[in-house]
Write a protein that holds these residues in place. Structure first.
Motif, PDB file in Angstrom:
ATOM      1  N   TYR A   1       0.744  -1.293   0.044  1.00 57.38           N
ATOM      2  CA  TYR A   1      -0.072   0.075  -0.030  1.00 57.38           C
ATOM      3  C   TYR A   1       1.032   1.321   0.003  1.00 57.38           C
ATOM      4  N   ARG A   2       0.807   2.297  -1.053  1.00 59.01           N
ATOM      5  CA  ARG A   2       1.119   3.252  -0.999  1.00 59.01           C
ATOM      6  C   ARG A   2       0.422   4.557  -0.909  1.00 59.01           C
ATOM      7  N   SER A   3       1.030   5.509   0.147  1.00 54.92           N
ATOM      8  CA  SER A   3       0.308   6.704   0.164  1.00 54.92           C
ATOM      9  C   SER A   3       1.283   7.907   0.641  1.00 54.92           C
ATOM     10  N   ALA A   4       0.981   9.028   0.497  1.00 57.64           N
ATOM     11  CA  ALA A   4       1.815  10.388   0.662  1.00 57.64           C
ATOM     12  C   ALA A   4       0.895  11.364   1.479  1.00 57.64           C
ATOM     13  N   ILE A   5       1.789  12.078   2.076  1.00 60.51           N
ATOM     14  CA  ILE A   5       1.220  13.086   3.070  1.00 60.51           C
ATOM     15  C   ILE A   5       0.733  14.356   2.489  1.00 60.51           C
ATOM     16  N   SER A   6       0.708  14.346   1.162  1.00 58.62           N
ATOM     17  CA  SER A   6       0.293  15.289   0.445  1.00 58.62           C
ATOM     18  C   SER A   6       0.415  15.120  -1.140  1.00 58.62           C
ATOM     19  N   GLN A   7      -0.523  16.034  -1.783  1.00 60.40           N
ATOM     20  CA  GLN A   7      -0.709  15.991  -3.192  1.00 60.40           C
ATOM     21  C   GLN A   7       0.808  16.355  -3.880  1.00 60.40           C
ATOM     22  N   ASN A   8       1.429  17.201  -3.270  1.00 58.57           N
ATOM     23  CA  ASN A   8       2.856  17.661  -3.784  1.00 58.57           C
ATOM     24  C   ASN A   8       3.766  16.372  -3.913  1.00 58.57           C
ATOM     25  N   VAL A   9       3.763  15.604  -2.660  1.00 63.44           N
ATOM     26  CA  VAL A   9       4.640  14.447  -2.430  1.00 63.44           C
ATOM     27  C   VAL A   9       4.286  13.400  -3.353  1.00 63.44           C
ATOM     28  N   ALA A  10       2.681  13.165  -3.748  1.00 64.17           N
ATOM     29  CA  ALA A  10       2.377  12.013  -4.473  1.00 64.17           C
ATOM     30  C   ALA A  10       2.690  12.349  -5.912  1.00 64.17           C
ATOM     31  N   GLU A  11       2.458  13.698  -6.298  1.00 65.82           N
ATOM     32  CA  GLU A  11       2.859  14.022  -7.676  1.00 65.82           C
ATOM     33  C   GLU A  11       4.409  13.842  -8.060  1.00 65.82           C
TER      34      GLU A  11
ATOM     35  N   VAL B   1      -3.406  10.233  -1.475  1.00 64.95           N
ATOM     36  CA  VAL B   1      -3.100  11.078  -0.405  1.00 64.95           C
ATOM     37  C   VAL B   1      -3.787  10.998   0.602  1.00 64.95           C
ATOM     38  N   LEU B   2      -3.155  10.913   1.889  1.00 69.40           N
ATOM     39  CA  LEU B   2      -3.627  11.021   3.255  1.00 69.40           C
ATOM     40  C   LEU B   2      -2.909  12.072   4.290  1.00 69.40           C
ATOM     41  N   TYR B   3      -3.927  13.047   4.049  1.00 68.21           N
ATOM     42  CA  TYR B   3      -3.084  14.207   5.056  1.00 68.21           C
ATOM     43  C   TYR B   3      -3.401  14.022   6.334  1.00 68.21           C
ATOM     44  N   PRO B   4      -2.098  14.347   6.905  1.00 73.95           N
ATOM     45  CA  PRO B   4      -1.801  13.964   8.536  1.00 73.95           C
ATOM     46  C   PRO B   4      -2.783  15.069   9.277  1.00 73.95           C
ATOM     47  N   PRO B   5      -3.682  14.581  10.239  1.00 73.09           N
ATOM     48  CA  PRO B   5      -4.477  15.397  10.956  1.00 73.09           C
ATOM     49  C   PRO B   5      -3.618  16.325  11.982  1.00 73.09           C
ATOM     50  N   LEU B   6      -4.030  17.261  12.487  1.00 75.14           N
ATOM     51  CA  LEU B   6      -3.367  18.092  13.332  1.00 75.14           C
ATOM     52  C   LEU B   6      -2.714  17.402  14.761  1.00 75.14           C
TER      53      LEU B   6
ATOM     54  N   VAL C   1      -6.574   7.607   7.711  1.00 81.38           N
ATOM     55  CA  VAL C   1      -5.348   7.281   7.600  1.00 81.38           C
ATOM     56  C   VAL C   1      -4.946   5.791   7.992  1.00 81.38           C
ATOM     57  N   ILE C   2      -5.563   5.434   9.255  1.00 79.00           N
ATOM     58  CA  ILE C   2      -5.409   4.056   9.698  1.00 79.00           C
ATOM     59  C   ILE C   2      -5.671   3.016   8.885  1.00 79.00           C
ATOM     60  N   ASP C   3      -6.943   3.230   8.292  1.00 75.31           N
ATOM     61  CA  ASP C   3      -7.645   2.092   7.321  1.00 75.31           C
ATOM     62  C   ASP C   3      -6.726   1.845   6.360  1.00 75.31           C
ATOM     63  N   GLY C   4      -6.314   3.168   5.587  1.00 79.28           N
ATOM     64  CA  GLY C   4      -5.422   2.950   4.635  1.00 79.28           C
ATOM     65  C   GLY C   4      -4.029   2.210   4.741  1.00 79.28           C
ATOM     66  N   LEU C   5      -3.358   2.450   5.657  1.00 81.12           N
ATOM     67  CA  LEU C   5      -2.083   2.048   6.246  1.00 81.12           C
ATOM     68  C   LEU C   5      -2.277   0.687   6.364  1.00 81.12           C
TER      69      LEU C   5
END
Length: 364
Positions: free
Chosen positions: A137-147, A159-164, A345-349
């Motif tokens: 499974y691959r994810s990135a913390i932003s669209q910028n990183v994914a691109e 894209v999985l944005y980290p919550p605050l 986030v957790i479900d994806g990872l």
């Protein structure tokens, strides 16, 4: 429940967004009943010739079991942690080794077109494509990183944005006449932009939270302060507690955050959650995924003059600062990155575990 290792990359005496991300992810996994722990191997980017060795070190470990206890899943974060071997590997990509990708041969990279550098770059480039390609499974913390991952390595990611990190713990207090800067002190964060802007923003101070993790970076910025005679108006606070950080956000007039082509940047969202105007640059990357110019913050060219213009406007127009701050807070509340967001986030990872269970059920 699963036994999960989160793989971090620790630079001794440094603390940044990746450290927060790893610690918060482990905490969230444990709160959901999983047995989670962190594995960190010290990372030293100098000398650059050792980068291959450090990738090989991660590759050499057997992460399938420790002391007879089977590891169900590993979650890698940044270079070189994703070189770890495991049949069920997820990656939540913070960033790759940017000096061989988007920063290559530029002012923020020490890797150039020397044949030896190019050979090392090619080995790491090909290695990244292979080991990230093997992730379940691959994810990135932003669209910028994914691109970047798609552009350079031809690999897709979610894209999985980290919550605050502090959830709803941010607040707003009456503004005091200072600009706040938060983050590692290194040249790519471009602290010199706000220092030089301060020279033409009378009546304002600058408070800087963070420590240097780059040779001579602190000396460079302190020289900029001395050059403009700003010693009495700039405070380098070092590392502060969470409570003090919340207080600094809450009482700031505005928050400066304008790194070059940032991956994500917790600072952007923390400023908005604190109802404070975030001022960033047109080339600041991941911050631009959240900031709407003149609505939730300000986006200006990366020049001291442009930043000074915004800071002077905010100093002279409290109503403008309040409107922009409220716009940022409204965005954060509607985005799900304050109280929620972790379930996705957790479900994806952990999704490789679900796929394994489905296969096992089918075999039965």
């Amino acid at each position: 429940m699963a036994r999960v290792l989160v793989l971090g990359v620790k630079v001794p005496f440094s603390h940044g967004g990746q450290d927060v991300l790893v610690a918060t992810l482990v905490k969230q996994l444990r709160e959901r009943g999983h047995e989670a722990d962190t594995v960190e191997i010290p990372f030293n980017p100098l000398p650059k010739q050792n980068l291959i060795t450090q990738a090989a070190l991660w590759r050499s470990f057997d992460f399938e079991s420790f002391c007879g206890r089977k590891i169900d899943l590993v979650i890698a974060t940044k270079f070189p942690s994703y070189y770890a071997r495991h049949p069920r590997k997820s990656v939540w990509l913070v960033h790759q080794l940017r000096s061989i990708y988007d920063l290559y041969a530029g002012q923020y990279s020490d890797i150039g077109d020397d044949p030896r550098d190019e050979s090392m770059r090619r080995m790491l480039y090909d290695g990244d494509t292979r080991v990230l390609g093997e992730c379940a499974y691959r994810s990135a913390i932003s669209q910028n990183v994914a691109e970047r991952l798609q552009s350079f390595n031809g690999l897709s990611s979610e894209v999985l944005y980290p919550p605050l990190p502090l959830g709803d713990g941010y607040r707003c207090e009456p503004a005091e006449p200072y600009i706040l800067s938060v983050g590692r002190i290194c040249r790519i964060k471009r602290l010199d932009l706000v220092i030089n802007a301060l020279a033409t923003t009378p009546g304002l101070r600058l408070k800087v939270v963070g420590v240097s993790d780059e040779p001579d970076a602190m000396q460079f910025f302190q020289n900029e302060v001395k050059k403009h005679g700003l010693g009495a108006r700039v405070d380098f606070l070092g590392r502060v507690s969470n409570a003090d950080l919340v207080e600094l956000y809450a009482r700031s007039m505005a928050v400066f955050y304008a790194p070059y082509d940032e991956d994500y940047g917790y600072v952007t969202l923390e400023a908005m959650a604190s109802s404070k105007p975030l001022v960033t640059a047109t080339d600041s990357g991941g911050t631009l995924e959240f900031v709407r110019n003149n609505e939730t913050g300000f986006i200006v060219p990366p020049t001291p003059e442009a930043f000074a213009g915004v800071f002077n406007r905010l100093r002279d127009d409290a109503a403008l600062a309040e409107r922009i701050g409220k716009g940022g807070r409204a965005f954060i509340e509607s985005s799900g990155m304050m109280q929620g967001g972790w379930d996705r986030v957790i479900d994806g990872l952990l999704s490789p575990l679900q796929e394994q269970r489905k296969r096992c059920a089918g075999e039965d």
